[in-house]
Design an enzyme around this catalytic site. Structure first.
Site, PDB file in Angstrom:
ATOM      1  N   GLU A 187       0.915   5.717  -0.028  1.00 16.52           N
ATOM      2  CA  GLU A 187       0.475   7.070   0.095  1.00 16.52           C
ATOM      3  C   GLU A 187       1.117   7.824  -0.978  1.00 16.52           C
ATOM      4  O   GLU A 187       2.204   7.927  -1.161  1.00 16.52           O
ATOM      5  CB  GLU A 187       0.464   7.613   1.438  1.00 16.52           C
ATOM      6  CG  GLU A 187      -0.169   6.468   2.302  1.00 16.52           C
ATOM      7  CD  GLU A 187      -1.790   6.405   2.330  1.00 16.52           C
ATOM      8  OE1 GLU A 187      -2.426   7.382   1.854  1.00 16.52           O
ATOM      9  OE2 GLU A 187      -2.350   5.590   2.720  1.00 16.52           O
TER      10      GLU A 187
ATOM     11  N   ASP B 250       0.894  -1.367  -0.113  1.00 16.91           N
ATOM     12  CA  ASP B 250      -0.066   0.101   0.101  1.00 16.91           C
ATOM     13  C   ASP B 250       0.754   1.191  -0.067  1.00 16.91           C
ATOM     14  O   ASP B 250       1.879   1.255   0.844  1.00 16.91           O
ATOM     15  CB  ASP B 250      -0.923   0.041   1.196  1.00 16.91           C
ATOM     16  CG  ASP B 250      -2.037   1.328   1.288  1.00 16.91           C
ATOM     17  OD1 ASP B 250      -2.968   1.107   0.455  1.00 16.91           O
ATOM     18  OD2 ASP B 250      -1.584   2.203   1.908  1.00 16.91           O
TER      19      ASP B 250
ATOM     20  N   HIS C 123      -5.280   7.709   6.689  1.00 13.00           N
ATOM     21  CA  HIS C 123      -4.546   6.690   5.878  1.00 13.00           C
ATOM     22  C   HIS C 123      -2.968   6.428   6.343  1.00 13.00           C
ATOM     23  O   HIS C 123      -2.277   7.429   6.489  1.00 13.00           O
ATOM     24  CB  HIS C 123      -4.747   6.902   4.525  1.00 13.00           C
ATOM     25  CG  HIS C 123      -6.165   6.661   4.068  1.00 13.00           C
ATOM     26  ND1 HIS C 123      -6.209   6.285   2.611  1.00 13.00           N
ATOM     27  CD2 HIS C 123      -7.233   7.122   4.417  1.00 13.00           C
ATOM     28  CE1 HIS C 123      -7.802   6.241   2.456  1.00 13.00           C
ATOM     29  NE2 HIS C 123      -8.280   6.771   3.535  1.00 13.00           N
TER      30      HIS C 123
ATOM     31  N   HIS D  30      -3.627  11.565   4.888  1.00 17.22           N
ATOM     32  CA  HIS D  30      -2.620  10.973   5.414  1.00 17.22           C
ATOM     33  C   HIS D  30      -1.833  11.642   6.446  1.00 17.22           C
ATOM     34  O   HIS D  30      -1.060  11.054   7.270  1.00 17.22           O
ATOM     35  CB  HIS D  30      -1.610  10.287   4.314  1.00 17.22           C
ATOM     36  CG  HIS D  30      -1.109  11.141   3.369  1.00 17.22           C
ATOM     37  ND1 HIS D  30      -0.491  12.229   3.769  1.00 17.22           N
ATOM     38  CD2 HIS D  30      -1.188  11.154   1.986  1.00 17.22           C
ATOM     39  CE1 HIS D  30      -0.036  13.081   2.609  1.00 17.22           C
ATOM     40  NE2 HIS D  30      -0.464  12.333   1.729  1.00 17.22           N
TER      41      HIS D  30
ATOM     42  N   ASP E  74      -2.633   0.328   6.531  1.00 20.28           N
ATOM     43  CA  ASP E  74      -3.429  -0.221   5.559  1.00 20.28           C
ATOM     44  C   ASP E  74      -2.960  -1.643   4.900  1.00 20.28           C
ATOM     45  O   ASP E  74      -4.041  -2.331   4.680  1.00 20.28           O
ATOM     46  CB  ASP E  74      -3.455   0.873   4.471  1.00 20.28           C
ATOM     47  CG  ASP E  74      -4.267   2.202   4.900  1.00 20.28           C
ATOM     48  OD1 ASP E  74      -4.746   2.053   5.985  1.00 20.28           O
ATOM     49  OD2 ASP E  74      -4.537   3.278   3.932  1.00 20.28           O
TER      50      ASP E  74
END
Length: 236
Positions: free
Chosen positions: A9, A7, A150, A57, A155
């Site tokens: 960001e 994952d 996030h 985030h 995540d």
């Protein structure tokens, strides 16, 4: 079988027009089960942080200013990923960002065919239902209460649990193992309907009892049957 849940960001939605990675988290799975091995890096995007992205985030340009650039972590990321399949939520979006960054760093892009898209898995299994990570955590009773913002590693860890459920849950396979230890470790936390690791709890392994009743049990049964009117046991 080794897989890597991944994952990232980012600063926004457009990898081809200036948006960059700011964080990446990976979780190793063996036979669909997390091993505890992870890869997690904050990344200096070498640009400003749009307000909309910061609200998602919480990573500011100032916070990321002393973090390594993607080119400095690319080799470590590729080493961790290896040639394993990548489990990604919305794979097309994330793979585009990763491959743009890899090519910018002079590395070879990862073939999209290696990606397993959990969004597509969820839409196929639950047509018409929400397929966001939060929606799937709610559906499978996965505790995501720590996800106020996030975060790549959190995540990825949540997605590993979601992926396991999408694959059929914790009893997807029928593998049998032989227990040879005197004691076994058992997890007893069923918070929210999920089993979670509770190390250190030890229960003894008990020898299975004989199936045949003892003379005492037979006598107790006969005495009980004698008190029943028209008992079927007496008609056999």
């Amino acid at each position: 079988m080794r897989e890597v849940v991944l994952d990232p960001e980012t600063t926004g939605f457009d990898a081809l027009n200036g948006d960059r990675l700011v964080e990446i988290g990976c979780v190793e799975l063996i036979n669909h089960v997390p091993t505890g091995k992870t890869f997690w890096k904050y990344i200096n995007p070498e640009r400003d942080m749009p307000t909309a992205a910061f609200q998602v985030h919480g990573l500011s340009a100032e916070f990321l200013s002393d973090k390594p650039k993607f080119a400095e972590v690319a080799d470590a990321l590729l080493e961790f990923v290896g040639d394993s399949p990548l489990i990604i939520h919305n794979a097309e979006f994330d793979m585009k960002f990763i491959n743009v960054e890899l090519e910018r760093a002079g590395k070879i892009a990862i073939p999209f065919a290696r990606a397993v898209d959990t969004v597509q898995m969820a839409r196929k299994r639950f047509p018409g239902a929400p397929a966001s990570l939060d929606a799937l955590c709610k559906r499978f009773n996965i505790d995501n209460s720590n996800r106020t913002l996030h975060g790549a590693l959190l995540d990825a860890q949540l997605l590993a649990d979601v992926y396991l459920e999408l694959m059929g849950g914790r009893q997807a396979g029928l593998g049998l193992t032989v227990v040879s230890e005197v004691t076994v470790s058992v997890d007893l936390d069923f918070t929210g309907g999920r089993r979670t690791a509770s190390p250190g709890i030890q229960l003894p392994v008990r020898t299975p009892r004989p199936h045949a009743p003892s003379p005492v049990e037979l006598a107790a049964h006969q005495a009980f049957v004698a008190k029943i009117k028209d008992a079927i046991w007496l008609k056999a």
